[in-house]
Each structure stands twice: as structure tokens, then as C-alpha cells.
Design a protein around this motif. Structure first.
Motif, short mmCIF file in Angstrom:
data_model
loop_
_atom_site.label_atom_id
_atom_site.label_comp_id
_atom_site.label_asym_id
_atom_site.label_seq_id
_atom_site.Cartn_x
_atom_site.Cartn_y
_atom_site.Cartn_z
N ALA A 88 7.04 6.85 11.09
CA ALA A 88 7.04 7.25 9.68
C ALA A 88 5.88 6.53 9.00
CB ALA A 88 8.36 6.89 9.01
N PRO A 89 4.64 6.96 9.26
CA PRO A 89 3.48 6.25 8.76
C PRO A 89 3.42 6.25 7.24
CG PRO A 89 2.84 8.38 9.62
CD PRO A 89 4.27 8.19 9.97
N VAL A 90 2.77 5.23 6.70
CA VAL A 90 2.56 5.18 5.26
C VAL A 90 1.49 6.22 4.92
CG1 VAL A 90 1.86 3.74 3.33
CG2 VAL A 90 3.13 2.73 5.24
N SER A 91 1.90 7.25 4.21
CA SER A 91 0.98 8.35 3.95
C SER A 91 -0.03 7.96 2.88
CB SER A 91 1.75 9.60 3.52
OG SER A 91 2.59 9.30 2.42
N LEU A 92 -1.16 8.66 2.91
CA LEU A 92 -2.26 8.40 1.99
C LEU A 92 -2.54 9.64 1.15
CD1 LEU A 92 -4.59 6.63 4.56
CD2 LEU A 92 -3.36 5.51 2.69
N ALA A 93 -3.14 9.43 -0.01
CA ALA A 93 -3.47 10.54 -0.89
C ALA A 93 -4.67 11.31 -0.33
CB ALA A 93 -3.80 10.02 -2.29
N VAL A 143 -9.25 6.22 10.07
CA VAL A 143 -8.83 5.47 8.88
C VAL A 143 -7.36 5.78 8.62
CG1 VAL A 143 -9.22 5.05 6.43
CG2 VAL A 143 -11.15 5.66 7.92
N SER A 144 -6.55 4.74 8.48
CA SER A 144 -5.12 4.94 8.24
C SER A 144 -4.57 3.74 7.49
CB SER A 144 -4.37 5.12 9.56
OG SER A 144 -4.55 3.99 10.39
N ALA A 145 -3.33 3.89 7.00
CA ALA A 145 -2.69 2.80 6.29
C ALA A 145 -2.01 1.83 7.25
CB ALA A 145 -1.66 3.34 5.30
N SER A 159 0.11 15.23 1.63
CA SER A 159 -0.12 13.86 2.11
C SER A 159 -0.94 13.87 3.40
CB SER A 159 1.21 13.16 2.36
OG SER A 159 1.95 13.09 1.17
N VAL A 160 -1.56 12.72 3.66
CA VAL A 160 -2.38 12.56 4.86
C VAL A 160 -1.93 11.30 5.59
CG1 VAL A 160 -4.72 12.20 5.75
CG2 VAL A 160 -4.35 13.67 3.75
N ASP A 161 -1.76 11.42 6.90
CA ASP A 161 -1.40 10.24 7.71
C ASP A 161 -2.62 9.44 8.11
OD1 ASP A 161 1.23 11.01 7.59
OD2 ASP A 161 1.21 12.03 9.53
N LEU A 213 0.85 -1.18 0.00
CA LEU A 213 0.00 0.00 0.00
C LEU A 213 0.89 1.23 0.00
CD1 LEU A 213 -2.84 1.24 0.19
CD2 LEU A 213 -2.60 1.19 2.67
N THR A 214 0.62 2.15 -0.92
CA THR A 214 1.39 3.39 -1.07
C THR A 214 0.40 4.56 -1.13
OG1 THR A 214 1.38 3.55 -3.48
CG2 THR A 214 2.98 2.04 -2.48
N PRO A 215 0.91 5.80 -1.08
CA PRO A 215 -0.01 6.94 -1.24
C PRO A 215 -0.78 6.92 -2.55
CG PRO A 215 2.08 7.67 -0.35
CD PRO A 215 2.27 6.24 -0.73
N SER A 216 -0.26 6.21 -3.54
CA SER A 216 -0.95 6.12 -4.83
C SER A 216 -1.90 4.93 -4.89
CB SER A 216 0.08 6.01 -5.96
OG SER A 216 0.91 7.15 -5.98
N GLY A 217 -2.10 4.27 -3.75
CA GLY A 217 -2.98 3.11 -3.71
C GLY A 217 -2.20 1.82 -3.61
N THR A 218 -2.89 0.71 -3.75
CA THR A 218 -2.25 -0.60 -3.68
C THR A 218 -1.52 -0.89 -4.98
OG1 THR A 218 -4.02 -1.35 -2.22
CG2 THR A 218 -2.64 -3.04 -3.22
#
Length: 801
Positions: A489-494, A479-481, A621-623, A116-121
Motif C-alpha cells: 500500500a505505497p504512499v501515493s503521490l500527486a 521516483v517514489s515516496a 494518484s501515482v505510486d 509525506l502525503t499525496p499533498s506533499g510534506t
């Protein structure tokens, strides 16, 4: 454990930096795309490689943040990539795994990695597995290496870099090169990789200092037992020393014999203790490092690093402690005239006259502790506080003998009336050998001091944090990754994901939360951004004492912020003042409109509106997303819709689940201290058993006389048990007062190192239970010596010399 964590941090920084002499980072955010070329042009730079560093969320049901690095520029000249199998990622969508990552994820060359990345899975192809060398050493091999173009696209970096690592030209002074780099790259901070590691280690200093203080106190408790054991052992051989002196042995020869014996015993015990310590460290390291990963550093492996020089030093310390514990009694025994040594009772070597000066010395240590506490208030490290704790323990040691004697004399008549002759005999035994009993009581008092003091501190901390949590965190769903708090260093989301969440039926509001760290006055502080209007609808910020209430909604669109009370305290910031924060575009001044109570991080927190943050830090980015519902009865329905987003890989937590996870983190934070407290208490109880065994050996003739004149076995047994109970109760009561003082010292240490002011709460429940436990344990520890004394044959006991 502390050494292993620090060594792993150094290993992580060193492996990422490779051969670099200088590491360049942005004071805030990331470096501009042209930063690498600008650094390369600086005089004195031989090679330079830029990198993007982050984390991929990987795994099935047990998901984990997998740290990665993606390099560009003179990568081969700066970092070493050694492959066990396969090759480096060369094309878009490829990834190389460290050896440990390959093993834990069960992936080999050619396998598909779902992340899972900020650009999705995204599905990445494993191109190779790194050997345990170079970059592959980082995080114990649990890491990934991405192709730079892949990382740039997945994380929407547009060429922006997290770091540039530099190899200087031969003969070029690193300091001069760093100055040139900072002039050539606006907003950049250049330093050595070691300094970066040191800055990271300062983040975990509060956790490590707590463990250090507790372990030092545990060791201090142990030194009482060492001293008492060696004193008794020497006293038992006083007659033997007298005989040897009469036969011509010199004093220094007797002292040398005792010192050598103590050294041999100390060496054996210290080596054994070192091995057990390593075993305990291995068992507890996972819990300690989990706290570091949760709060500070994502990429930290559970590697037990044994610093053999420190191990050897501690073994040497154990030998010295044993020898020091024996020297005093040995000198006293060797100095006694042979005739006196052969005729006086054995226990006189450890008895000490009860003098007022002991209380005066104890008072002096109390004054020193007070001075150290005052010094701690203005200190950044825990040195003065640790000195205060040590002075407190020494005060307890000095006061033990006179206070024990006073207590026994005061309660003795009451015990005589209640328990009869056995109580009187027990009282007389304590007063005849006050030194021996006092050292044992002091050991137990030190253990109780630590248990009660830490329990009071922990309860103050827990109540404060949990009360703040219930007041400040009121969203319905999160909701988070990755689990919130699960990585520094959380996996950031779009940010677009927030729009999808808002469209779900039953969702009223969505807040977008982002946190980053910036360099402020030499320390890394957290900058948090949130949609302030939404934030105020889901949380009730608590203004710190002395802060005028302020409508926080007014900061929207302005260069204004509100800060946590520990940030304000550590950096001397007040409401209405200004702070200058580094941003990718350069320093920006923000007006501080309020100071609020917050326990998110011990480094301090700066809050600002999301729009202001994005404008200055160029980071959308959003955590995590905080979700408020129109009707809480629809929580299950909304949760199912959220779980379907992003292919079902997101973490969804209810308000209750989120708070429970934070409570578990806090409790886990203190779990290691409980183990150390238990060890200290066990050592103290062992001291009671040791003392009572020797007391029986010394009094065998006396016991025989008592039995010969009609004393029953149960009376003899009760005498020993009552004596142990007196020592245990005296140690516990003295420890209760010491615990109250230690709790205050610990809270001052916390305030000076974290900026958090905790209310003083004395843990009466623990105090009562540990008093009963210590007294009962002391009596239980004396059961076997008491039983042995009661079963002595009268004739054999009368013949004992």
C-alpha cells in the motif's frame, strides 16, 4: 512463522473492524461519499462507521510506511479507542499514534510528526498515544489514527471511503443484511471481517505454502533418525528381552516398557525441539514478514504469536512418532523365542531381507506421486503437490535398502582393489545389517533430495525473474515516496509532481505508474496503469508463447488492456477475449489485446493506459514515476534535482539500484528455505554418526578378533570410515535423483498456485557440491566412532558380549 503471520493478519483486520459484524468495500477503488448514509438506511443496520485507510511516510533516514485509519460516522459504536495518554485527534492536522509507533518514532503527546502525503510534506501534531487495546492492537501498535477531515484533505478523497464497518441490529441475520447493502450501494461488496482476513491470507498463500512444504520435508527427514535410533536401541537390548521373556515377562509388557521409554524420550525431545523452533521462528519471522510487507500487506507487525494448541499438537506428534518408531522393533524383539533372542546377534532385529517387493513398493509410491502431480495441475492449493513430495520421500525410503545393497555389490570389487582389506570389511558390514544402513542412507537421501530439489527450483525462479527484469525494466531513474516494492500500500503521490519532474533539465520523458487491486472471480488481482507511449519507450514487453504480436499503443483511449500470462492462465483468458473488471461506476468490459510475460505479482496483472484507468477508476494518484534521461551522462545532475523535490523526502533509485533491490527481495524470499535445508542436512549427517557409533558397539568383539590376528589400528579406523563413506555416497546419489523429481513437483505447484511457468533447470553445481559435502560429512561424522574402535583394548573387546 506461518501461524504468526496469519494471526497478525487476523489481528489487523479485527482491530480495524472493531465490533463490526459486516465490512463493506468497493469491488474496485473506493466507495462513494454517500455510501455511509446509504448503508445506515438499510434495514438491519444498527451502527455504521466509514473509514479512510492508507499509509503515511514517516521517520528520518530510516523511513517507514505508517498505516493509518481515519473514521467517520458511528465511530465510537464500531471501534474502540483507548488512550494511554492524551486524546483522540479532533482538529485538522492532529494524529494519534499507537504505542509501538510512539516508541519507534520517539514522539509523545504534543510532538510534531513530519509525514509525506499525496499533498506533499505535512507536519501533524500528536494528540494522544493509544493503549494496547481496540484499534491500538492493530499492526502491533505501529499505526496512526487521523482526524477524518485531515485524511480527506491530505489524500484528496472528496469524501470517498475505503470501507464501511457495520454493527447489525439484534436478531438481524448478517447474510440478509449483506444482500440488502449490496443492493443499496452499487459496486459494493459486503462480507464479514473474517472473510476479508481470509482473502488477505490467500494473497500470502504462495509464500506460506513454500515454507510449509519445505518444513514438512525437514520433519520427514527427522522421522528417519527417530526410527533408526529406536530400532537400534531395541536391537541392542534383544538379549535383555530374551532374559526377561525367559523369566516370565509377557510380550505386551515388553512392548509397553519400550513404548513408555520412547514416549518419555519423545516428550523431552519434542518439548526441547518446540522451544528451539520458537527461537528459530523469532529469528526468521522478521525476514518472512518483510516479504509479506514487500509483496502483499503493508501493515504487518513482527509479532511472534504462539498458538499453544498447535504447539501441544506438535509435541504430541513427536511423542507418537517416537512410539511408532519403537513399536516395530519392539514387537519383533518381543515375539522372538527367548532362546533365539539370547543367542542371535543384536543387529538382526534391524536387518531386513533385501526383497524385490521393496522396489515394487517404491515403484508404487512413484506412481502415486505421478497421480498427485497430475491432480496438482488442476488444484488451487498445494495439497496434491505436498502429497506427491511425501510419496517421493516414501519411494526413496523403500528403495534405499535394495539400491544400497546393489550399489555396494557393484562398486565393492573396485573399492577392494583400491583400498584393500578395510574396504572389504566395510562392504561386508553394510551387507550384514542392510536395514540399519539403508535407513541412514534414506535419511541422508531425503535431505539431499530437499537441498538439490529446492536449489534447482530457486535457480529456475531466479534466472527467470532476473532475465525478465533486465528485459522489461529500462527506465533510468525511479521516483517514489517509498522504496519501490517496499509496501503493498505505497504512499501515493500527486500527479502534478510528474509535471515538476518533466521541467528538470536533462529529463526526456516521465511515466506515471499506479497499481490497485480489484476483486476478480473471487480473488484480488492487480490493475496497473501507465502512460503506454512512455512505457513502450522504456520497456520491451515480451509476448507470451501463443500470443500474436500487437501494437500496444493502440489501446490508448480504448477500453482495452493486456494481461500477464499468469493472469491469463489462472482465469482462462485468451488474446482477443474480454474480461469484466469492477470499477467505481460499475462493471466494465475490457478487450484483451495481448498476453505478456510478467512476474510482478503471483495473483496476476491487468495493464491499461493511464487515461483509461483514470476515466473508469476515478483515481489520479501515482505510486511512482519512471524517468528517462536525454543523456545518461547527466544522471547525477538530474538525480540531485529530483532529491530536492518535496523537501528532499522522496526516494530516488537508479535503474541498477532498483534491479539490485528486486534481486535482494527475491533472494530474501528464499533465505528461510536455506535454513531449513541446512537443518535437514545436519539431521541426515547425525544419522550417519548415530549409525556408526552403534556399528562400533555391535562389532566390539569382531574388532577385538581383528586386532588379535594382526589388524592395525589404522585398518580398523579405515574400515569404519569407508563404511560411513559408502552410506553417505549412496544416500547422496539417491538424493540427486530425488532432487530432480522434487524440483519438477515444486514447479508444478508453482504453476498451479501462481500461474507462472518456470523452465526446468537442474542445478548441477549444487548437486555436485552437496554430493561431496554429504559424503565428506558422513566420513567426518564417523571419525570419532572410528577412532574409538581403533583404540579398543583387545582383551576388553574379546570379552564383550
Amino acid at each position: 512463522m506461518n501461524g504468526s503471520s496469519s494471526s497478525t493478519i487476523d489481528e489487523l483486520v479485527s482491530a480495524y473492524a472493531g465490533r463490526a459484524d459486516i465490512t463493506v468495500r468497493a469491488a474496485a477503488g473506493t466507495l462513494a461519499p454517500d455510501a455511509l448514509d446509504a448503508v445506515r438506511r438499510v434495514d438491519g443496520v444498527r451502527s455504521a462507521a466509514g473509514s479512510i485507510q492508507g499509509a503515511l511516510l514517516v521517520g528520518g533516514t530510516e523511513r517507514a510506511a505508517l498505516p493509518f485509519i481515519a473514521g467517520t460516522g458511528d465511530e465510537d459504536a464500531v471501534r474502540e479507542h483507548v488512550f494511554e495518554t492524551g486524546r483522540a485527534p479532533l482538529r485538522s492536522g492532529e494524529v494519534a499514534l499507537g504505542r509501538e509507533a510512539s516508541r519507534r518514532l520517539g514522539l509523545r503527546v504534543g510532538a510534531a510528526l513530519l509525514a509525506l502525503t499525496p499533498s506533499g510534506t505535512r507536519t501533524l501534531t500528536v494528540s494522544g498515544v493509544l493503549a494496547d487495546a481496540g484499534v491500538g492492537r492493530a499492526n502491533g501498535g505501529f499505526l496512526a489514527v487521523l482526524d477524518f477531515a485531515t485524511a480527506d484533505a491530505l489524500y484528496a478523497r472528496a469524501g470517498r471511503l475505503d470501507a464501511v464497518d457495520v454493527v447489525t441490529a439484534p436478531g438481524a441475520p448478517a447474510a440478509a443484511v449483506m444482500e440488502r447493502i449490496e443492493r443499496a450501494v452499487p459496486g459494493a461488496i459486503a462480507g464479514t471481517p473474517e472473510s476479508r482476513g481470509g482473502q488477505t491470507k490467500r494473497l500470502v498463500a504462495s509464500l506460506q505454502s513454500l515454507l510449509q512444504v519445505v518444513s514438512a520435508l525437514s520433519l520427514f527427514v527427522g522421522t528417519f533418525l527417530v526410527f533408526n535410533t529406536m530400532s537400534i536401541a531395541v536391537a541392542q537390548r534383544k538379549r535383555e528381552f530374551g532374559v526377561l521373556r525367559a523369566l516370565g515377562a509377557r510380550r505386551r509388557e515388553l512392548v509397553a516398557v519400550v513404548a513408555a521409554e520412547a514416549a518419555v524420550l519423545g516428550l523431552a525431545a519434542s518439548v526441547a525441539g518446540g522451544v528451539l523452533g520458537l527461537t528459530l521462528a523469532q529469528a526468521l519471522l522478521g525476514a518472512v514478514n518483510r516479504q509479506i510487507r514487500l509483496n502483499f500487506i503493508a501493515g504487518l507487525a513482527d509479532q511472534l504469536v504462539v498458538p499453544w494448541d498447535r504447539f501441544a499438537a506438535l509435541v504430541a506428534f513427536g511423542v507418537i512418532a517416537a512410539v511408532a518408531g519403537a513399536l516395530g522393533p519392539a514387537l519383533a524383539a518381543a515375539s522372538a523365542p527367548p532362546a533365539e533372542a539370547m543367542t542371535t546377534p543384536r543387529h538382526t532385529a534391524v536387518a531386513r531381507p533385501l526383497r524385490l517387493r521393496l522396489l515394487l513398493v517404491a515403484g508404487g509410491f512413484v506412481i502415486l506421486a505421478g497421480i498427485a502431480v497430475a491432480a496438482q495441475r488442476g488444484a488451487a492449493d498445494t495439497g496434491p503437490g505436498s502429497a506427491a513430495a511425501l510419496a517421493l520421500m516414501l519411494a526413496i525410503a523403500m528403495a534405499a535398502a535394495p539400491l544400497l545393497a546393489l550399489g555396494v555389490r557393484l562398486v565393492g570389487p573396485l573399492l577392494d582393489r583400491a583400498l584393500g582389506l578395510p574396504a572389504r570389511l566395510a562392504r561386508d558390514s553394510v551387507l550384514r545389517a542392510p536395514g540399519r544402513a539403508a535407513v541412514t542412507a534414506a535419511a541422508l537421501a531425503a535431505a539431499v533430495t530437499m537441498v538439490v530439489g529446492m536449489a534447482s527450483f530457486i535457480e529456475s525462479d531466479r534466472r527467470t525473474i532476473f532475465g525478465w527484469l533486465d528485459q522489461a525494466v529500462n527506465a533510468d531513474l525511479f521516483v517514489s515516496a517509498a522504496p519501490l516494492g517496499g509496501s503493498s500500500a505505497p504512499v501515493s503521490l500527486a500527479p502534478a509532481l510528474g509535471t515538476e519532474i518533466e521541467r528538470i533539465p536533462g529529463v526526456r520523458l516521465v511515466d506515471r505508474f499506479r497499481q490497485t487491486r480489484v476483486d476478480y472471480e473471487g480473488s484480488l488481482v492487480a490493475v496497473s496503469s501507465t502512460d503506454v507511449n512512455v512505457y513502450l519507450s522504456r520497456a520491451r514487453p515480451l509476448f507470451a508463447p501463443g500470443t500474436e504480436p500487437y501494437d500496444l499503443a493502440k489501446i490508448i483511449g480504448r477500453d482495452e488492456a493486456f494481461v500477464s500470462d499468469n493472469f491469463a492462465r489462472k482465469h482462462d483468458v485468451r488474446q482477443g477475449g474480454e474480461i469484466g473488471l469492477p470499477t467505481p461506476a460499475g462493471p466494465v468490459r475490457f478487450r484483451v489485446v495481448a498476453v505478456i510475460v510478467d512476474y510482478t505479482t503471483d495473483q496476476g496483472l491487468v495493464f491499461m493506459d493511464r487515461g483509461t484507468y483514470v476515466r473508469h477508476f476515478r483515481d489520479e494518484s501515482v505510486d511512482s514515476f519512471a524517468v528517462m534521461l536525454e543523456d545518461r551522462s547527466r544522471e547525477a545532475e538530474v538525480r540531485r534535482a529530483l532529491e530536492a523535490l518535496q523537501g528532499g523526502v522522496l526516494f530516488i533509485q537508479s535503474n541498477a539500484e532498483f534491479k539490485a533491490s528486486i534481486r535482494a527481495i527475491v533472494d530474501d524470499f528464499f533465505a528461510t528455505t536455506y535454513v531449513m535445508e541446512a537443518i535437514a542436512l545436519v539431521v541426515g549427517v547425525l544419522g550417519v554418526a548415530n549409525t556408526m557409533i552403534v556399528a562400533v558397539l555391535e562389532r566390539r568383539r569382531e574388532i577385538g578378533v581383528l586386532r588379535a590376528v594382526g589388524a592395525l589400528r589404522r585398518q580398523v579406523r579405515r574400515t569404519i570410515l569407508i563404511e560411513a563413506g559408502m552410506i553417505g555416497a549412496a544416500g547422496a546419489l539417491l538424493g540427486l535423483a530425488g532432487g530432480a523429481a522434487l524440483a519438477g513437483i515444486t514447479m508444478v505447484i508453482t504453476e498451479s498456485t501462481t500461474g507462472w511457468v518456470l523452465p526446468y533447470l537442474y542445478e548441477w553445481g549444487t548437486a555436485a557440491s552437496v554430493t561431496l559435502l554429504a559424503t565428506a560429512a558422513a566420513i567426518a561424522a564417523a571419525w570419532w566412532p572410528a577412532r574409538s574402535a581403533a583404540r579398543l583394548a583387545v582383551a576388553e573387546a574379546l570379552a564383550y558380549e
